[in-house]
Design a protein around this motif. Structure first.
Motif, PDB file in Angstrom:
ATOM      1  N   LEU A  16      42.674  69.408  -9.296  1.00  0.00           N
ATOM      2  CA  LEU A  16      42.009  68.234  -8.752  1.00  0.00           C
ATOM      3  C   LEU A  16      42.076  68.235  -7.223  1.00  0.00           C
ATOM      4  CD1 LEU A  16      43.661  65.852 -11.328  1.00  0.00           C
ATOM      5  CD2 LEU A  16      41.283  66.593 -11.366  1.00  0.00           C
ATOM      6  N   ASP A  17      41.075  67.590  -6.593  1.00  0.00           N
ATOM      7  CA  ASP A  17      41.048  67.512  -5.132  1.00  0.00           C
ATOM      8  C   ASP A  17      40.720  66.105  -4.639  1.00  0.00           C
ATOM      9  OD1 ASP A  17      38.402  67.429  -5.841  1.00  0.00           O
ATOM     10  OD2 ASP A  17      37.793  69.224  -4.744  1.00  0.00           O
ATOM     11  N   ASP A  18      40.880  65.111  -5.491  1.00  0.00           N
ATOM     12  CA  ASP A  18      40.614  63.738  -5.088  1.00  0.00           C
ATOM     13  C   ASP A  18      41.846  63.116  -4.431  1.00  0.00           C
ATOM     14  OD1 ASP A  18      41.901  63.911  -7.539  1.00  0.00           O
ATOM     15  OD2 ASP A  18      40.912  62.167  -8.403  1.00  0.00           O
ATOM     16  N   THR A  19      41.597  62.054  -3.668  1.00  0.00           N
ATOM     17  CA  THR A  19      42.655  61.319  -2.975  1.00  0.00           C
ATOM     18  C   THR A  19      42.477  59.833  -3.259  1.00  0.00           C
ATOM     19  OG1 THR A  19      42.612  62.956  -1.187  1.00  0.00           O
ATOM     20  CG2 THR A  19      43.772  60.894  -0.745  1.00  0.00           C
ATOM     21  N   TRP A  20      43.575  59.164  -3.610  1.00  0.00           N
ATOM     22  CA  TRP A  20      43.529  57.748  -3.971  1.00  0.00           C
ATOM     23  C   TRP A  20      44.533  56.971  -3.136  1.00  0.00           C
ATOM     24  CZ3 TRP A  20      40.366  55.637  -7.856  1.00  0.00           C
ATOM     25  CH2 TRP A  20      39.608  56.584  -8.577  1.00  0.00           C
ATOM     26  N   GLY A  63      52.078  53.322   6.503  1.00  0.00           N
ATOM     27  CA  GLY A  63      51.850  51.893   6.718  1.00  0.00           C
ATOM     28  C   GLY A  63      52.196  51.110   5.466  1.00  0.00           C
ATOM     29  N   ASP A  64      51.270  50.238   5.044  1.00  0.00           N
ATOM     30  CA  ASP A  64      51.514  49.415   3.861  1.00  0.00           C
ATOM     31  C   ASP A  64      50.781  49.942   2.631  1.00  0.00           C
ATOM     32  OD1 ASP A  64      48.936  48.839   4.630  1.00  0.00           O
ATOM     33  OD2 ASP A  64      49.173  46.655   4.605  1.00  0.00           O
ATOM     34  N   ARG A  65      50.415  51.210   2.639  1.00  0.00           N
ATOM     35  CA  ARG A  65      49.647  51.775   1.538  1.00  0.00           C
ATOM     36  C   ARG A  65      50.267  53.082   1.050  1.00  0.00           C
ATOM     37  NH1 ARG A  65      43.858  50.932   4.692  1.00  0.00           N
ATOM     38  NH2 ARG A  65      44.224  48.735   5.166  1.00  0.00           N
ATOM     39  N   GLY A  66      50.112  53.330  -0.234  1.00  0.00           N
ATOM     40  CA  GLY A  66      50.540  54.580  -0.817  1.00  0.00           C
ATOM     41  C   GLY A  66      49.334  55.444  -1.148  1.00  0.00           C
ATOM     42  N   TYR A  67      49.562  56.742  -1.286  1.00  0.00           N
ATOM     43  CA  TYR A  67      48.486  57.686  -1.561  1.00  0.00           C
ATOM     44  C   TYR A  67      48.940  58.699  -2.606  1.00  0.00           C
ATOM     45  CZ  TYR A  67      46.506  55.897   2.799  1.00  0.00           C
ATOM     46  OH  TYR A  67      46.004  55.079   3.776  1.00  0.00           O
ATOM     47  N   VAL A  68      47.990  59.076  -3.467  1.00  0.00           N
ATOM     48  CA  VAL A  68      48.206  60.152  -4.442  1.00  0.00           C
ATOM     49  C   VAL A  68      47.010  61.080  -4.358  1.00  0.00           C
ATOM     50  CG1 VAL A  68      48.381  60.732  -6.893  1.00  0.00           C
ATOM     51  CG2 VAL A  68      49.637  58.766  -5.986  1.00  0.00           C
ATOM     52  N   ALA A  69      47.273  62.384  -4.326  1.00  0.00           N
ATOM     53  CA  ALA A  69      46.191  63.356  -4.189  1.00  0.00           C
ATOM     54  C   ALA A  69      46.511  64.627  -4.978  1.00  0.00           C
ATOM     55  CB  ALA A  69      45.961  63.702  -2.719  1.00  0.00           C
ATOM     56  N   TYR A 111      52.003  67.317 -11.110  1.00  0.00           N
ATOM     57  CA  TYR A 111      52.008  68.215  -9.948  1.00  0.00           C
ATOM     58  C   TYR A 111      51.097  67.718  -8.829  1.00  0.00           C
ATOM     59  CZ  TYR A 111      54.256  71.562 -13.129  1.00  0.00           C
ATOM     60  OH  TYR A 111      55.104  72.191 -14.017  1.00  0.00           O
ATOM     61  N   ALA A 112      50.959  66.383  -8.675  1.00  0.00           N
ATOM     62  CA  ALA A 112      50.221  65.808  -7.550  1.00  0.00           C
ATOM     63  C   ALA A 112      51.167  65.640  -6.361  1.00  0.00           C
ATOM     64  CB  ALA A 112      49.615  64.471  -7.950  1.00  0.00           C
ATOM     65  N   VAL A 113      50.616  65.239  -5.213  1.00  0.00           N
ATOM     66  CA  VAL A 113      51.439  64.859  -4.068  1.00  0.00           C
ATOM     67  C   VAL A 113      51.294  63.360  -3.845  1.00  0.00           C
ATOM     68  CG1 VAL A 113      51.277  67.113  -2.955  1.00  0.00           C
ATOM     69  CG2 VAL A 113      49.619  65.339  -2.366  1.00  0.00           C
ATOM     70  N   GLY A 114      52.336  62.745  -3.316  1.00  0.00           N
ATOM     71  CA  GLY A 114      52.307  61.334  -2.985  1.00  0.00           C
ATOM     72  C   GLY A 114      52.891  61.123  -1.603  1.00  0.00           C
ATOM     73  N   PHE A 115      52.360  60.136  -0.877  1.00  0.00           N
ATOM     74  CA  PHE A 115      52.914  59.805   0.435  1.00  0.00           C
ATOM     75  C   PHE A 115      52.589  58.356   0.769  1.00  0.00           C
ATOM     76  CE2 PHE A 115      48.864  62.016   0.979  1.00  0.00           C
ATOM     77  CZ  PHE A 115      48.130  61.185   1.810  1.00  0.00           C
ATOM     78  N   GLY A 116      53.436  57.750   1.582  1.00  0.00           N
ATOM     79  CA  GLY A 116      53.224  56.385   2.034  1.00  0.00           C
ATOM     80  C   GLY A 116      52.997  56.363   3.533  1.00  0.00           C
TER      81      GLY A 116
END
Length: 334
Positions: free
Chosen positions: A321-325, A306-312, A299-304
């Motif tokens: 959880l409230d971290d972002t990677w 530029g040239d990087r992806g993110y999971v939070a 149940y995280a969110v993901g988004f791209g």
């Protein structure tokens, strides 16, 4: 003399073997470097939504385990900062969907703890304002997926009391929903989706307790679906060789697209996962990336961007959880 020739031959064989081993190692290097970035500024939560506009991500809604949330936050990668924007004006909810189209963000469906929802809202980042739009064309539901293709939104699957497999298009210029052909796989909830080029991809999820592994693409130009290779373990090269490794199905994973490839991270399959998989549509192959370096979660969110992806965000057991990677997909892990 014979001994010298034998020694020379053995040395040559050893050198050739070493060279082959080095080449093989290069083809099986698992790339991807995860770095922790600015912590999400709202309360920890799971089952939030996100959309991206103008190289910024907008993340909100979800649940903290008690409340159904309405706050929304804007993330700017260039400054690595979060900023609160206008609260979502609809009822608080989780397991909703979101997409961006024609310069605006759209959020709808979901569950408020009692009711399945079908309302939809538009966010204007310039005015920092929400406007109610036409309700979703299908049944009220939660745990659906959404994506954007050619400035139109698409929403499908989910749960309205039964698992669904329908697929709907939203046109922001006319504020109308149109039903489109459904894909050939099973009904499901908790699926994943991303867009590469002008094609949308829908995959995974669960159907009546069975985890699905199939992958489908939708081409709006022909209104047709194509089935692709299941999400299974493959060698990390472009030779299209299937080594018959075991399948790795999951639901409620984070997903995004970066530089022409799609990514699926985490999720659950009889336990939370940290594995990260990339899909190359040119070769129809899934290959392994460096495992997610945060806590295992679903149940995280993901988004791209530029040239990087993110999971939070997300859920690990009973912990929100409230971290972002941030993922650099083609770097070696440091």
């Amino acid at each position: 003399m014979k001994n010298l020739l034998l020694a020379a031959l053995l040395t040559l064989v050893a050198l050739n073997f070493s060279a082959c081993s080095s080449d093989d190692d290069e083809t099986t290097v698992i790339l991807g470097d995860w770095k922790k970035v600015s912590q999400y500024e709202g309360v920890a939560r799971n089952s939030a939504v996100e959309f991206t506009l103008n190289d910024k991500a907008y993340v909100g809604l979800g649940t903290d385990g008690v409340d159904k949330l309405t706050d929304f936050w804007e993330y700017t990668p260039g400054t690595n900062t979060w900023r609160r924007v206008a609260d979502f004006p609809g009822v608080g909810r989780y397991l909703a969907v979101a997409f961006a189209a024609n310069g605006k963000g759209y959020v709808g469906t979901g569950y408020d703890g009692v009711n399945k929802l079908a309302d939809f809202w538009e966010y204007d980042p310039t005015a920092n304002q929400w406007t109610r739009k036409a309700d979703f064309g299908g049944s009220a539901r939660y745990s659906a997926v959404a994506l954007t293709i050619n400035d139109k939104g698409y929403v499908g699957t989910g749960f309205d009391g039964n698992s669904k497999k329908d697929f709907w298009q939203y046109d922001p210029l006319t504020d109308t929903w149109t039903v489109k052909p459904s894909f050939g796989g099973n009904k499901r909830l908790g699926a994943s989706a991303f867009t590469i080029g002008n094609v949308g991809y829908l995959m995974l999820g669960s159907n009546n307790g069975t985890y699905e592994t199939d992958v489908w693409s939708y081409d709006p130009a022909t209104e047709s679906w194509t089935q692709h290779r299941d999400l299974v373990l493959h060698d990390d090269d472009d030779d299209a060789k299937d080594y018959n490794f075991s399948a790795v199905p999951r639901q409620n994973a984070a997903s995004f697209a970066v530089d022409g490839k799609g990514y699926v991270v985490g999720g659950t399959n009889s336990g939370n996962l940290i594995s990260c998989w990339a899909y190359n549509p040119a070769t129809d192959i899934w290959y392994q990336k460096t495992d997610f370096e945060g806590s295992a979660r679903n149940y995280a969110v993901g988004f791209g961007i530029g040239d990087r992806g993110y999971v939070a965000l997300g859920l690990n057991g009973t912990t929100r959880l409230d971290d972002t990677w941030q993922l650099f997909p083609e770097k070696e892990s440091e």
